[in-house]
Write an enzyme that holds these catalytic residues in place. Sequence first.
Site, PDB file in Angstrom:
ATOM      1  N   GLU A 135      10.260   0.432  10.285  1.00 17.71           N
ATOM      2  CA  GLU A 135      11.271   1.465  10.039  1.00 17.71           C
ATOM      3  C   GLU A 135      10.613   2.776  10.440  1.00 17.71           C
ATOM      4  O   GLU A 135       9.729   3.256   9.734  1.00 17.71           O
ATOM      5  CB  GLU A 135      11.600   1.452   8.540  1.00 17.71           C
ATOM      6  N   CYS A 192      13.627  10.158   7.566  1.00 18.62           N
ATOM      7  CA  CYS A 192      13.573   9.563   8.906  1.00 18.62           C
ATOM      8  C   CYS A 192      14.920   9.701   9.595  1.00 18.62           C
ATOM      9  O   CYS A 192      14.983   9.777  10.812  1.00 18.62           O
ATOM     10  CB  CYS A 192      13.135   8.115   8.822  1.00 18.62           C
ATOM     11  N   LYS A 232       0.849  -1.195   0.000  1.00 22.41           N
ATOM     12  CA  LYS A 232       0.000   0.000   0.000  1.00 22.41           C
ATOM     13  C   LYS A 232       0.880   1.239   0.000  1.00 22.41           C
ATOM     14  O   LYS A 232       1.717   1.429   0.878  1.00 22.41           O
ATOM     15  CB  LYS A 232      -0.909   0.049   1.236  1.00 22.41           C
ATOM     16  N   GLU A 266      10.436  14.512  16.607  1.00 22.59           N
ATOM     17  CA  GLU A 266      10.705  14.520  15.165  1.00 22.59           C
ATOM     18  C   GLU A 266       9.830  15.595  14.510  1.00 22.59           C
ATOM     19  O   GLU A 266       8.606  15.568  14.630  1.00 22.59           O
ATOM     20  CB  GLU A 266      10.374  13.152  14.573  1.00 22.59           C
ATOM     21  N   GLY A 324       3.523   2.790  13.826  1.00 25.60           N
ATOM     22  CA  GLY A 324       4.303   1.556  13.968  1.00 25.60           C
ATOM     23  C   GLY A 324       3.817   0.719  15.144  1.00 25.60           C
ATOM     24  O   GLY A 324       3.683  -0.506  15.047  1.00 25.60           O
ATOM     25  N   THR A 333       6.318   6.507  14.360  1.00 25.92           N
ATOM     26  CA  THR A 333       6.422   5.576  15.485  1.00 25.92           C
ATOM     27  C   THR A 333       5.038   5.284  16.059  1.00 25.92           C
ATOM     28  O   THR A 333       4.738   4.156  16.455  1.00 25.92           O
ATOM     29  CB  THR A 333       7.381   6.147  16.544  1.00 25.92           C
TER      30      THR A 333
HETATM   31  P1  NAI Z   1       1.945   7.695   9.005  1.00 24.13           P
HETATM   32  O1  NAI Z   1       2.781   6.811   9.861  1.00 24.13           O
HETATM   33  O2  NAI Z   1       0.547   7.972   9.411  1.00 24.13           O
HETATM   34  O3  NAI Z   1       1.872   7.099   7.505  1.00 24.13           O
HETATM   35  C1  NAI Z   1       2.778   6.196   6.939  1.00 24.13           C
HETATM   36  C2  NAI Z   1       2.018   5.076   6.225  1.00 24.13           C
HETATM   37  O4  NAI Z   1       1.247   4.362   7.177  1.00 24.13           O
HETATM   38  C3  NAI Z   1       1.019   5.557   5.167  1.00 24.13           C
HETATM   39  O5  NAI Z   1       1.002   4.634   4.097  1.00 24.13           O
HETATM   40  C4  NAI Z   1      -0.306   5.518   5.906  1.00 24.13           C
HETATM   41  O6  NAI Z   1      -1.417   5.361   5.056  1.00 24.13           O
HETATM   42  C5  NAI Z   1      -0.119   4.288   6.777  1.00 24.13           C
HETATM   43  N1  NAI Z   1      -0.962   4.244   7.983  1.00 24.13           N
HETATM   44  C6  NAI Z   1      -1.477   5.281   8.695  1.00 24.13           C
HETATM   45  N2  NAI Z   1      -2.220   4.825   9.718  1.00 24.13           N
HETATM   46  C7  NAI Z   1      -2.192   3.474   9.658  1.00 24.13           C
HETATM   47  C8  NAI Z   1      -2.761   2.435  10.447  1.00 24.13           C
HETATM   48  N3  NAI Z   1      -3.527   2.693  11.508  1.00 24.13           N
HETATM   49  N4  NAI Z   1      -2.499   1.148  10.109  1.00 24.13           N
HETATM   50  C9  NAI Z   1      -1.721   0.845   9.069  1.00 24.13           C
HETATM   51  N5  NAI Z   1      -1.165   1.792   8.271  1.00 24.13           N
HETATM   52  C10 NAI Z   1      -1.382   3.087   8.565  1.00 24.13           C
HETATM   53  O7  NAI Z   1       2.718   9.051   8.829  1.00 24.13           O
HETATM   54  P2  NAI Z   1       2.145  10.501   8.408  1.00 24.13           P
HETATM   55  O8  NAI Z   1       0.927  10.841   9.169  1.00 24.13           O
HETATM   56  O9  NAI Z   1       2.086  10.563   6.946  1.00 24.13           O
HETATM   57  O10 NAI Z   1       3.322  11.427   8.959  1.00 24.13           O
HETATM   58  C11 NAI Z   1       3.373  11.743  10.328  1.00 24.13           C
HETATM   59  C12 NAI Z   1       4.768  11.768  10.856  1.00 24.13           C
HETATM   60  O11 NAI Z   1       5.330  10.459  10.729  1.00 24.13           O
HETATM   61  C13 NAI Z   1       5.735  12.654  10.119  1.00 24.13           C
HETATM   62  O12 NAI Z   1       5.665  13.972  10.560  1.00 24.13           O
HETATM   63  C14 NAI Z   1       7.035  12.015  10.462  1.00 24.13           C
HETATM   64  O13 NAI Z   1       7.454  12.450  11.720  1.00 24.13           O
HETATM   65  C15 NAI Z   1       6.716  10.537  10.526  1.00 24.13           C
HETATM   66  N6  NAI Z   1       7.061   9.829   9.283  1.00 24.13           N
HETATM   67  C16 NAI Z   1       8.189   9.084   9.256  1.00 24.13           C
HETATM   68  C17 NAI Z   1       8.580   8.472   8.097  1.00 24.13           C
HETATM   69  C18 NAI Z   1       9.819   7.663   8.024  1.00 24.13           C
HETATM   70  O14 NAI Z   1      10.423   7.585   6.975  1.00 24.13           O
HETATM   71  N7  NAI Z   1      10.210   6.993   9.077  1.00 24.13           N
HETATM   72  C19 NAI Z   1       7.820   8.618   6.855  1.00 24.13           C
HETATM   73  C20 NAI Z   1       6.604   9.366   6.996  1.00 24.13           C
HETATM   74  C21 NAI Z   1       6.271   9.958   8.180  1.00 24.13           C
END
Ligand code: NAI
Length: 497
Positions: free
Chosen positions: A264, A298, A188, A395, A246, A243
């Site tokens: 990750e 990240c 996804k 972060e 995660g 996180t």
């Molecule tokens: P997010 O963690 O919500 O989204 C990342 C992925 O997870 C997307 O594909 C989203 O659709 C999916 N997702 C969201 N909720 C889910 C759930 N309950 N179950 C399964 N999958 C789910 O991150 P978001 O809201 O886009 O960004 C928020 C913060 O997260 C950022 O400000 C940053 O701090 C961090 N982040 C870290 C990343 C990294 O590379 N480690 C990448 C993106 C965001």
Amino acid sequence: MTSIELSTPSTGKYTQPTGLFINNEFVKGVEGKTFETINPSTEEVICSVHEATDKDVDVAVAAARKAYDTVWRKETPENRGKLLVKLADLFEKNIDILAAVETLDNGKALSMAKGADVPMAAGCLRYYGGWADKIEGKVIDTNPDTFTYTRQEPIGVCGQIIPWNFPLLMWAWKIGPAIATGNVVVLKSAEQTPLSALVAASLVKEAGFPPGVINIISGFGKTAGAAISSHMDIDKVAFTGSTVVGRQVMKAAAGSNLKKVTLELGGKSPNIVFNDADIENAISWVNFGIFFNHGQCCCAGSRVYVQSGIYDNFVERFKARALQNKVGDPFGEDTFQGPQVSQLQYDRIMGYIQEGKKAGAKVETGGERHGDKGYFIQPTIFSNVTEDMKIMQEEIFGPVCSIAKFETEEEIIATGNNSTYGLAAAIHTTNLNTALRVANSIHAGTVWVNSYNLLHHQVPFGGYKESGIGRELGEAALANYTQTKSVSIRLGDALFG
Ligand code: NAI
Ligand code: MG
């Protein structure tokens, strides 16, 4: 079926269907839903794409399971490798379209998409293509009456959830090792950036993968993402993102079929500059460490610690360097920094900037919106930041850097490790002993010396502490997608006659 017309000088007109990619076909979702994806540079709608719900996850998983049982398990490792290499070649052949779509949907500078994201994604796929026929077990000699060997078997159906900061690169990091080791996937993409994953899906078909082996769906986290992590017929979930989410993914896995989990997650990585550093070099890497990809990394070097002997000089010159970063239209030739990915991310980052100002940190440069259209934020440097401030602990995921002064090596090792995260760190010094002592003492999965953000598909990457579980890239990532089977054959007589 909706589609989008794309065009680049090298490819000419190109039509990309925006359905869910299941069984090598672009299809509508079961519930017929769509959502819009936004161009972050203009805040305008690019197009709508089909949206997966839990019902589509069921359909995609069934397709993947069938492909696994009927076709993919019987495929030779050599052919798995060939297909990945073919896909890598197609990424390179289609670099113009892939890079343009990435820039349109995500807002990253085209020069970066073309110079880093696409070639690195292709490199990653080719690298794992090379591993496909080198996944080997062992013979273990326990005693003369027993012959024991191990097999590294695939896990099966893998759910993969990726973020929006490196849409195509994360696609490749996830697909490469999973496919090389003989798994099938349902991936996804992030709802903010669904497009490059779909262009890549078209290339999956062109490369000749059997239907159902690689399925790509667009959709939201709370619906499609949650359906993946709680699915009873997904054997493993790999997640990259926040996180907070995660933890939810891990909980959902624990509450369903105990699927294997790799994560990750975020970071707040220390970037440490010693008095004896080559200061010009250090400034360049510190600048790249935080402002590359608009701070949406990240592993961003968001906590900058400078030793007291060079602190004032460093801050002055770093500020001048950051002001040279060209912010603007990501399609512009010399643009370094485009917009943040979304209104939500823009608001979050501006919120942190306000926090920093209120807490009394000094704004050296930036701190405001750039322009009046698009989610652009000025490169922002805070100095005099203390450990208790939110901008030093949390972060931010934007072009915002927090600087503080330190005195001794002992002190900076403790301060550097004062974080719930442990993804990356860097040390700038011309003293080899200092570099190695500090590198060995920092609690982080990656440590750079006199550089930053240098990732390579041959080198493992992942987090200590709350930055994640498991390692991506390199040989290490193969362990995320294989399980060991031990087979023992009794050669002699019964042990207890
Ligand atoms: P997010 O963690 O919500 O989204 C990342 C992925 O997870 C997307 O594909 C989203 O659709 C999916 N997702 C969201 N909720 C889910 C759930 N309950 N179950 C399964 N999958 C789910 O991150 P978001 O809201 O886009 O960004 C928020 C913060 O997260 C950022 O400000 C940053 O701090 C961090 N982040 C870290 C990343 C990294 O590379 N480690 C990448 C993106 C965001
Ligand atoms: Mg978008």
